[in-house]
Design an enzyme around this catalytic site. Structure first.
Site, PDB file in Angstrom:
ATOM      1  N   TRP A 267       7.088  -3.129  -8.689  1.00 29.05           N
ATOM      2  CA  TRP A 267       6.447  -1.927  -7.940  1.00 29.05           C
ATOM      3  C   TRP A 267       7.664  -1.635  -7.195  1.00 29.05           C
ATOM      4  O   TRP A 267       8.264  -2.021  -6.376  1.00 29.05           O
ATOM      5  CB  TRP A 267       5.305  -2.178  -7.176  1.00 29.05           C
ATOM      6  CG  TRP A 267       4.425  -1.177  -6.681  1.00 29.05           C
ATOM      7  CD1 TRP A 267       3.572  -0.415  -7.632  1.00 29.05           C
ATOM      8  CD2 TRP A 267       4.406  -0.561  -5.629  1.00 29.05           C
ATOM      9  NE1 TRP A 267       2.956   0.431  -6.822  1.00 29.05           N
ATOM     10  CE2 TRP A 267       3.440   0.505  -5.519  1.00 29.05           C
ATOM     11  CE3 TRP A 267       5.122  -0.833  -4.372  1.00 29.05           C
ATOM     12  CZ2 TRP A 267       3.235   1.374  -4.414  1.00 29.05           C
ATOM     13  CZ3 TRP A 267       4.667   0.051  -3.197  1.00 29.05           C
ATOM     14  CH2 TRP A 267       3.724   0.954  -3.404  1.00 29.05           C
TER      15      TRP A 267
ATOM     16  N   CYS B 259       4.355  -6.033  -6.345  1.00 30.25           N
ATOM     17  CA  CYS B 259       5.056  -6.800  -7.456  1.00 30.25           C
ATOM     18  C   CYS B 259       4.187  -8.206  -7.621  1.00 30.25           C
ATOM     19  O   CYS B 259       3.578  -8.696  -6.702  1.00 30.25           O
ATOM     20  CB  CYS B 259       6.459  -7.159  -7.019  1.00 30.25           C
ATOM     21  SG  CYS B 259       7.313  -5.844  -6.467  1.00 30.25           S
TER      22      CYS B 259
ATOM     23  N   HIS C  61     -16.147  20.708  16.564  1.00 30.59           N
ATOM     24  CA  HIS C  61     -14.837  20.976  17.468  1.00 30.59           C
ATOM     25  C   HIS C  61     -13.696  21.295  16.415  1.00 30.59           C
ATOM     26  O   HIS C  61     -12.575  20.942  16.835  1.00 30.59           O
ATOM     27  CB  HIS C  61     -14.723  19.666  18.211  1.00 30.59           C
ATOM     28  CG  HIS C  61     -15.673  19.323  19.035  1.00 30.59           C
ATOM     29  ND1 HIS C  61     -15.717  20.051  20.283  1.00 30.59           N
ATOM     30  CD2 HIS C  61     -16.829  18.391  19.107  1.00 30.59           C
ATOM     31  CE1 HIS C  61     -16.933  19.730  20.977  1.00 30.59           C
ATOM     32  NE2 HIS C  61     -17.635  18.604  20.290  1.00 30.59           N
TER      33      HIS C  61
ATOM     34  N   ASN D 117       9.703 -10.773  -4.868  1.00 33.88           N
ATOM     35  CA  ASN D 117       8.770  -9.834  -4.304  1.00 33.88           C
ATOM     36  C   ASN D 117       9.288  -9.718  -2.704  1.00 33.88           C
ATOM     37  O   ASN D 117       9.657 -10.671  -2.138  1.00 33.88           O
ATOM     38  CB  ASN D 117       7.390 -10.445  -4.252  1.00 33.88           C
ATOM     39  CG  ASN D 117       6.579 -10.415  -5.389  1.00 33.88           C
ATOM     40  OD1 ASN D 117       7.127  -9.955  -6.426  1.00 33.88           O
ATOM     41  ND2 ASN D 117       5.569 -10.807  -5.424  1.00 33.88           N
TER      42      ASN D 117
END
Ligand code: F6R
Length: 612
Positions: free
Chosen positions: A76, A2, A508, A102
């Site tokens: 976000w 954000c 491996h 935020n």
């Protein structure tokens, strides 16, 4: 993640907010909103799901919203889906309190329960709406004004936050508070700005205040007053940001990532020159004395993502040049391990943003255990920079592209210089070798520049990788560390599954994945390991792999094995990583744009990860 922008001044706020938010777009977001005070009491809130452009179109680039004080946000999604409803700003029911936020409020369910009992209703699924209503609740209950209400809310909130709040009764004022989420306040010509990241306000001012953890600020036109959580006024120093506004613009490049790849030579030089004068490394600015370096026995390097890859490369260099033991740890693991750090150790955290939540927590853990800490950081005044005992600033300037390039390269340089200086301070290197290695480090900028001349060939090869599903990067020693970074660059911006393996590990297990046409990219710069890596290349080739190699000029025999070879100039092999990473950055970039992706803003990613 954000982004926050706030403004109060003489000009119209909305265009400033939209412009600032556009500078934070690179952080990633799914919705955006602004709130602007129209006059004494009313506020207009406009929110949209999707791109900022929708908000700009809706408001005629902000010109349709009249008012000189406002806050804006790019969201976000964390709590609740991406939608206009969940987008910020959020308001209390009577719009008495309006805020953007935020971070993550961990105890939001518990707080919501309490507020519901007090008659509050909730429209969104966000934790932010809870914070807004909690502030409103305390504002009305105690009648102590904005600072008092915010402080009381801060006592109750657990988690991380950067908050910008407007109160109906306080026209022209914005209140901010933070804990573990970045926020800066800028001031110029009777106007005041607040933002979660420097590029948002760089165009308007370079004079900023850093608001500390658990502090509150009251912003008026051209004036800021700071308070601690006990509501006592505190005094802060104004700091000048050295970054220039152009460095946060694309400057003629199509993408920030390409611009930042090209800036590497310059910023590497700047980072070297910040500590090297008259042929010697001086750590006065880092504040690390020779005596301290002599006492240290063990180094832990702790970081995330690309910064962790720098740590892996630096480990080889430090161990080669000194008798120090080095462990490299992922910050997200380190913070929850019950490691007993020895008193004579140094914890080095590496971070571009200086705000990565896991790295910050690892730093705090180290400090809690009483161990000395050193941060290699790019963003001045960031939380990690402020909390570490010692700071080595990389001078990469603002890095906008989500995928790091120039910050990574300057971090590597910091790692080399630390290794060299540790060796010198501990009398573990001869003067002649010290001088030779320092001279070699000084050649890196021009050699990086030279590699960029090969970019068209790399683009040609990248175009052949556009439809591949998997890629493998192999290398030994430092080449393995660079392979890890090359692999991350490719996967994060082109969405191609990619893995890096220490070449010796192939047999491996991973070699069973090799089939006709599998792309294997090998990094081959370490002289003593070249033959061994070539054997591994031959092994995968005989199972159908298509090979690309990045190697040192002169190793032309590699063309017998690899179909495409990118050569980097000769350099002491300890520092070859600074060169071999460049073709891999270019490869990732060209594959991404070849696939038509937004290379600067890869899906699901954020520039700084301030939550766990
Ligand atoms: C990848 C990338 C990330 C960061 C990581 C740490 O290109 O940029 O992996 O390196 O998120 O970020 P900082 O350095 O800000 O702590």
């Amino acid at each position: 993640m954000c982004g926050i922008v706030g403004f109060t001044g003489k000009r119209q706020a909305a265009p400033v907010l939209l412009d600032g938010l556009s500078k934070l777009e690179y952080r990633g977001y799914d919705s955006a909103g602004i709130a602007v005070r129209l006059g004494d009491k009313d506020t207009e809130i406009i929110k949209e799901k999707g791109k900022l452009k929708k908000l700009a179109d809706k408001t005629d680039n902000g010109n349709a919203v009249k008012g000189c004080c406002g806050i804006g946000h790019t969201r976000w999604a964390t709590h609740g889906e991406p939608s206009a409803l969940n987008a910020h700003p959020h308001a209390s029911d009577d719009e008495n309190v309006i805020a953007v936020h935020n971070g993550i409020i961990e105890n939001y369910q518990e707080l919501k329960g309490k507020l519901v009992k007090s008659g509050y209703e909730f429209k969104s699924q966000t934790d932010t709406e809870v914070a807004v209503k909690l502030v409103d609740y305390y504002y009305k209950k105690y009648n102590g004004g904005p600072v008092d209400a915010i402080a009381r809310a801060m006592y109750r909130i657990r988690g991380s936050y950067a908050l910008c709040v407007m109160f109906k009764d306080y026209a022209g004022e914005i209140y901010t508070a933070r804990k573990d989420s970045p926020m800066i306040i800028g001031i110029a010509d009777g106007e005041t700005y607040v933002a979660s990241d420097v590029p948002a306000i760089l165009k308007y001012t370079r004079n900023v205040y850093y608001i500390g953890n658990m502090e509150i600020a009251r912003l008026e036109k051209g004036k800021v007053t700071f308070y601690n959580i006990d509501r006592e006024e505190i005094i802060k120093e104004l700091t000048e940001i050295k970054w220039d506004a152009e460095s946060a613009e694309k400057g003629g490049y199509e993408h920030f990532m390409m611009k930042e790849i090209h800036e590497q030579s310059k910023v590497i030089k700047g980072t070297i020159n910040s500590v090297v004068t008259n042929g010697k490394v001086h750590f006065d600015s880092v504040n690390l004395t020779d005596e301290e370096m002599q006492q240290i026995q063990q180094i832990y390097i702790v970081a995330c993502g690309s910064a962790y890859h720098v740590g892996v490369a630096a480990q080889y260099v430090i161990e080669e040049l000194t008798s120090l033991q080095v462990r490299v740890e992922l910050a997200s693991e380190f913070r929850y391990r019950k490691m007993k750090l020895s008193k004579n150790s140094l914890v080095i955290v590496i971070s571009q943003s200086g705000e990565t939540a896991d790295t910050l927590a690892a730093l705090r853990e180290a400090k809690e255990q009483g161990v000395k800490t050193l941060a290699i950081v790019n963003v001045v005044g960031s939380s990690i920079a402020r909390e570490a005992d010692n700071v080595f600033y990389t001078l990469a300037g603002p890095e906008i592209s989500v995928a790091t390039t120039k910050a990574y390269s300057t971090q590597l340089i910091a790692g080399y210089l630390l290794a060299l200086q540790f060796a010198k301070a501990r009398n573990e290197i001869e003067e002649k070798r010290y001088k030779t290695l320092l001279a070699e480090i000084n050649t890196i900028p021009e050699k990086v520049e030279k590699i960029l001349q090969d970019k068209e060939r790399i683009q040609w090869f990248a175009n052949k990788l556009i439809n591949i599903k998997d890629a493998f990067f192999i290398g030994r020693g430092i080449d393995y560390a660079i392979g890890m970074e090359g692999s991350l660059k490719l996967k994060e911006i082109s969405y191609i599954h990619s893995e890096a393996y220490a070449a010796g590990e192939l047999k491996h297990g991973p070699i069973s994945l090799i089939e006709d046409g599998t792309i294997v990219i090998s990094v081959v710069t370490q002289e003593n390991l070249t033959e061994k890596t070539i054997s591994n290349m031959v092994e995968v080739k005989s199972r159908g792999a298509h090979l690309m190699a990045v190697t040192t000029a002169g190793n032309y025999f590699i063309e017998d094995t690899a179909e495409f070879v990118s050569y980097v100039p000769k350099i002491d092999q300890l520092f070859a990583g600074s060169l071999s990473v460049v073709p891999l950055q270019l490869l990732g970039y060209y594959v991404s744009i070849g696939k038509g992706f937004d290379v600067d803003k890869p899906r699901n990613l954020a520039k700084s990860v301030t939550v766990e």
